[in-house]
Design an enzyme around this catalytic site. Structure first.
Site, PDB file in Angstrom:
ATOM      1  N   TRP A 156     -11.853  -0.107  -4.250  1.00 56.66           N
ATOM      2  CA  TRP A 156     -11.398   0.343  -2.930  1.00 56.66           C
ATOM      3  C   TRP A 156     -12.459   1.290  -2.387  1.00 56.66           C
ATOM      4  O   TRP A 156     -12.748   2.292  -3.021  1.00 56.66           O
ATOM      5  CB  TRP A 156     -10.074   1.091  -3.034  1.00 56.66           C
ATOM      6  CG  TRP A 156      -9.656   1.576  -1.689  1.00 56.66           C
ATOM      7  CD1 TRP A 156     -10.026   2.723  -1.067  1.00 56.66           C
ATOM      8  CD2 TRP A 156      -8.823   0.871  -0.780  1.00 56.66           C
ATOM      9  NE1 TRP A 156      -9.473   2.787   0.180  1.00 56.66           N
ATOM     10  CE2 TRP A 156      -8.729   1.667   0.382  1.00 56.66           C
ATOM     11  CE3 TRP A 156      -8.162  -0.345  -0.818  1.00 56.66           C
ATOM     12  CZ2 TRP A 156      -7.986   1.276   1.497  1.00 56.66           C
ATOM     13  CZ3 TRP A 156      -7.412  -0.723   0.287  1.00 56.66           C
ATOM     14  CH2 TRP A 156      -7.331   0.080   1.428  1.00 56.66           C
ATOM     15  N   THR A 180      -6.794   2.571 -11.403  1.00 57.63           N
ATOM     16  CA  THR A 180      -7.304   3.621 -12.293  1.00 57.63           C
ATOM     17  C   THR A 180      -8.183   4.601 -11.536  1.00 57.63           C
ATOM     18  O   THR A 180      -9.358   4.793 -11.833  1.00 57.63           O
ATOM     19  CB  THR A 180      -8.063   2.975 -13.463  1.00 57.63           C
ATOM     20  OG1 THR A 180      -8.978   1.996 -12.947  1.00 57.63           O
ATOM     21  CG2 THR A 180      -7.110   2.288 -14.417  1.00 57.63           C
ATOM     22  N   GLU A 239       3.967   0.319  -4.349  1.00 61.93           N
ATOM     23  CA  GLU A 239       3.791   1.664  -4.912  1.00 61.93           C
ATOM     24  C   GLU A 239       5.081   2.479  -4.725  1.00 61.93           C
ATOM     25  O   GLU A 239       5.213   3.185  -3.751  1.00 61.93           O
ATOM     26  CB  GLU A 239       2.607   2.354  -4.246  1.00 61.93           C
ATOM     27  CG  GLU A 239       1.302   1.578  -4.413  1.00 61.93           C
ATOM     28  CD  GLU A 239       0.109   2.284  -3.800  1.00 61.93           C
ATOM     29  OE1 GLU A 239       0.140   3.532  -3.628  1.00 61.93           O
ATOM     30  OE2 GLU A 239      -0.871   1.609  -3.480  1.00 61.93           O
ATOM     31  N   TYR A 240       6.050   2.432  -5.705  1.00 60.73           N
ATOM     32  CA  TYR A 240       5.996   1.781  -7.006  1.00 60.73           C
ATOM     33  C   TYR A 240       7.369   1.230  -7.316  1.00 60.73           C
ATOM     34  O   TYR A 240       8.384   1.852  -6.992  1.00 60.73           O
ATOM     35  CB  TYR A 240       5.588   2.769  -8.091  1.00 60.73           C
ATOM     36  CG  TYR A 240       4.222   3.372  -7.847  1.00 60.73           C
ATOM     37  CD1 TYR A 240       3.072   2.677  -8.211  1.00 60.73           C
ATOM     38  CD2 TYR A 240       4.103   4.607  -7.221  1.00 60.73           C
ATOM     39  CE1 TYR A 240       1.815   3.230  -8.000  1.00 60.73           C
ATOM     40  CE2 TYR A 240       2.846   5.150  -6.984  1.00 60.73           C
ATOM     41  CZ  TYR A 240       1.707   4.459  -7.363  1.00 60.73           C
ATOM     42  OH  TYR A 240       0.491   4.993  -7.114  1.00 60.73           O
ATOM     43  N   GLY A 292       0.827  -1.202   0.000  1.00 60.25           N
ATOM     44  CA  GLY A 292       0.000   0.000   0.000  1.00 60.25           C
ATOM     45  C   GLY A 292       0.857   1.245   0.000  1.00 60.25           C
ATOM     46  O   GLY A 292       2.093   1.199   0.047  1.00 60.25           O
ATOM     47  N   TRP A 293       0.214   2.376  -0.083  1.00 58.66           N
ATOM     48  CA  TRP A 293       0.932   3.650  -0.155  1.00 58.66           C
ATOM     49  C   TRP A 293       1.891   3.823   1.017  1.00 58.66           C
ATOM     50  O   TRP A 293       3.041   4.219   0.861  1.00 58.66           O
ATOM     51  CB  TRP A 293      -0.063   4.794  -0.202  1.00 58.66           C
ATOM     52  CG  TRP A 293       0.548   6.151  -0.254  1.00 58.66           C
ATOM     53  CD1 TRP A 293       0.649   7.049   0.763  1.00 58.66           C
ATOM     54  CD2 TRP A 293       1.163   6.766  -1.400  1.00 58.66           C
ATOM     55  NE1 TRP A 293       1.284   8.204   0.337  1.00 58.66           N
ATOM     56  CE2 TRP A 293       1.602   8.045  -0.996  1.00 58.66           C
ATOM     57  CE3 TRP A 293       1.382   6.368  -2.718  1.00 58.66           C
ATOM     58  CZ2 TRP A 293       2.252   8.923  -1.857  1.00 58.66           C
ATOM     59  CZ3 TRP A 293       2.023   7.241  -3.584  1.00 58.66           C
ATOM     60  CH2 TRP A 293       2.452   8.502  -3.148  1.00 58.66           C
ATOM     61  N   THR A 294       1.432   3.486   2.218  1.00 60.67           N
ATOM     62  CA  THR A 294       2.224   3.738   3.420  1.00 60.67           C
ATOM     63  C   THR A 294       3.300   2.696   3.658  1.00 60.67           C
ATOM     64  O   THR A 294       4.393   3.014   4.147  1.00 60.67           O
ATOM     65  CB  THR A 294       1.291   3.798   4.646  1.00 60.67           C
ATOM     66  OG1 THR A 294       0.287   4.800   4.427  1.00 60.67           O
ATOM     67  CG2 THR A 294       2.059   4.146   5.909  1.00 60.67           C
ATOM     68  N   ASP A 346      -7.549   8.149  -8.385  1.00 68.10           N
ATOM     69  CA  ASP A 346      -6.567   9.053  -7.756  1.00 68.10           C
ATOM     70  C   ASP A 346      -5.644   9.724  -8.772  1.00 68.10           C
ATOM     71  O   ASP A 346      -4.527  10.124  -8.431  1.00 68.10           O
ATOM     72  CB  ASP A 346      -5.718   8.321  -6.711  1.00 68.10           C
ATOM     73  CG  ASP A 346      -6.479   8.043  -5.425  1.00 68.10           C
ATOM     74  OD1 ASP A 346      -7.602   8.557  -5.294  1.00 68.10           O
ATOM     75  OD2 ASP A 346      -5.965   7.313  -4.572  1.00 68.10           O
TER      76      ASP A 346
END
Length: 548
Positions: free
Chosen positions: A528, A389, A322-323, A280-282, A391
């Site tokens: 999501w 797809t 990511e990423y 995930g992002w974090t 944000d």
């Protein structure tokens, strides 16, 4: 892409239908008990019905028994939040054992999916009284559910057996037509402020529509798969009211938390697969170290996912990096082969029968994040890819310009060329990735700005619009009421209310996106995340119906 709350997609076609209400009344104390049947959605070859029982009396309603016939050509295929039995075209629905008494003035809803177009039921009675009114029998029905939930904990911990009172009836035995995937993310932190638990997947009717659940997230500490939140994952004790099967956790059982609730959900819905998502992002920072020793990383992930305490809960692993070879919250410079090598190691360790999937960038620009990594080289070891797809645009660019965060296509004035869904899909396909291994992503949320004077996209702003949990971000279930749609652009919707400007998907735009997914031959859709939907699963219904 910008938030620790990983977002995804829902899409589908909900045909607007006039609500058909059938009054069903019965004398029960001073006042009446009433029941209404309503078509929640109708797609011709099938429908979803919502049944609401309202206690209009001045006394508590301990139990209820509803009987009705369905017209020729209509049958119930699956149902939730009531126990339903059938004899030919005659149906009997009774209160679930875990449902409490119905207080004066309170209502309770259950639902079912039926074959054919929606038709109002016939010959209805509730607690023995006629649909059109009449007298209540001097004795209550002899066949009825328990009036209170079970109070004695099971002698065998729930973690070692199926639930004794599954929350729904037998789920559909077949996947959606054509094998299309309906994949929803369950965010582990939703059990806190959002008060969204695994049981909500059932009560919303979503469980009968999902093919896969992504549990988000596990961490990637020091290049190893690690627990993200032990309390939410496997320590939180669930009460009778909040448990999937109405059985409270005990202090000494070996597994609690969301993992145990997912186990109970799978017992009731054996066709649902659960995949543990990492990163995930974090929490993507640890993938850089994982890429330095893919075998050690894969071993750590296997040992965690297949831990004997919850090995039966998970059907595979999802990588949300990511990423790779690009920048997200942190930057990675592992090279274009790093992702491919990590996936290869995971497939080798988990074996051919496990699900190995990945959520990836949807950057369709030339020389962008898709081009930075050899995703095509990894595809043979993946069951599917989920390009995120959504944000694309948001108040992380505080001054604007306003733009839809999940455009399906390009449009005049789009702030960045290649930042739209079709660009990502076409780029991935051009690299040799089969369309059937791509899922289209949509968010069950919107992104918004404040200080906006222009209704159409492209306006300036002063910052992020207020959001319940995060500035510039709000759930669909909130936005549909607080800031209704005022226009559409590039296959998605936008809304201006006061000085706030939001973009989000609706059942109507989802219909278009699902048509796109089908026309492109995609493998299905993902979204999501579950808690952003309405309490009756409006968006996931649109996803499932739209995929056909």
């Amino acid at each position: 892409m910008r938030s620790s709350l990983r977002r995804a997609f829902w899409a589908g076609a909900v045909v607007a239908v006039a609500v058909a209400a059938v009054p069903v009344t019965a004398a029960f104390g001073a006042g009446n008990v009433t029941t209404t049947f309503a078509a929640a959605s109708d797609w011709g070859t099938g429908h979803e019905a919502r049944v609401t029982i309202t206690n209009g009396t001045d006394a508590s309603l301990a139990t209820w028994r509803l009987e009705f016939d369905l017209p020729s050509g209509t049958t119930i295929g699956s149902f939730w939040d009531a126990d339903v039995t059938r004899t030919n075209n005659h149906y009997v629905a009774v209160k679930k054992s875990w449902a409490g008494a119905l207080a004066p003035g309170a209502s309770f809803s259950w639902g079912y999916n039926g074959t054919g177009a929606y038709k109002a039921p016939l010959n209805c009675t509730i607690n023995g009284a006629s649909c059109g009114g009449g007298t209540t029998p001097t004795t209550p029905p002899t066949t009825r559910p328990p009036t209170t939930p079970p109070t004695t904990p099971p002698t065998t911990p729930p973690t070692t057996r199926p639930p004794t009172n599954p929350p729904t009836t037998t789920p559909p035995t077949n996947p959606p037509p054509g094998g299309k995937k309906v994949v929803g993310y369950f965010a582990q932190w939703g059990v806190y402020g959002r008060n969204y638990h695994v049981k909500n997947i059932v009560t919303s009717g979503s469980a009968s529509k999902l093919t896969h659940i992504m549990y988000a997230f596990g961490n990637t500490t020091n290049g190893q798969c690690t627990i993200g939140d032990s309390y939410a994952d496997y320590e939180k004790a669930y009460t009778t009211a909040d448990s999937v099967d109405g059985v409270a956790d005990t202090w000494d059982q070996p597994l609690r938390g969301s993992f145990n609730q997912l186990r109970k959900l799978k017992a009731a819905y054996p066709n649902i697969k659960v995949i543990w998502s990492f990163g995930g992002w974090t929490w993507s920072g640890g993938f850089t170290q994982a890429a330095a020793n893919p075998t050690a990383f894969a071993n750590s992930c296997y040992n965690l996912v297949e831990d004997p305490r919850w090995a039966d809960v998970f059907d595979g692993i999802d990588i949300d990096w990511e990423y790779p070879n690009a920048c997200g919250l942190t930057c990675d410079a592992s090279g274009p082969n790093a992702f491919k090598n990590v996936i290869q190691a995971l497939r080798t360790r988990f074996g051919s029968s496990a699900l190995v999937t990945a959520a990836i960038t949807a950057d369709g620009t030339n020389g962008g994040k898709i081009d930075a990594t050899d995703y095509a080289g990894a595809i043979n070891n993946l069951n599917w890819l989920m390009p995120m797809t959504y944000d694309y645009f948001g108040a992380f660019a505080a001054q604007g310009p306003t733009a839809p965060h999940s455009p399906l296509t390009s449009y005049t004035g789009i702030p960045t060329a290649g930042f739209y869904s079709d660009a990502a899909i076409q780029k991935l396909k051009s690299k040799g990735i089969p369309a059937s291994k791509l899922l289209l992503g949509i968010g069950f949320y919107g992104r918004g700005w404040t200080g906006v004077t222009q209704a159409a996209p492209g306006g300036s702003a002063t910052g992020a619009a207020p959001g319940t949990y995060e500035a510039g971000n709000e759930d669909y279930k909130v936005l549909k009421n607080t800031c209704p749609v005022t226009g559409t652009v590039a296959g998605t919707a936008y809304a201006k209310c006061g000085s706030n400007w939001w973009s989000y998907d609706t059942p109507s735009t989802i219909n278009g996106k699902m048509s796109y997914a089908n026309n492109q031959g995609l493998g299905g859709s993902f979204f999501w995340e579950l808690s952003g939907d309405t309490s009756n699963g409006e968006l996931i219904t649109a996803v499932k119906n739209g995929l056909g």
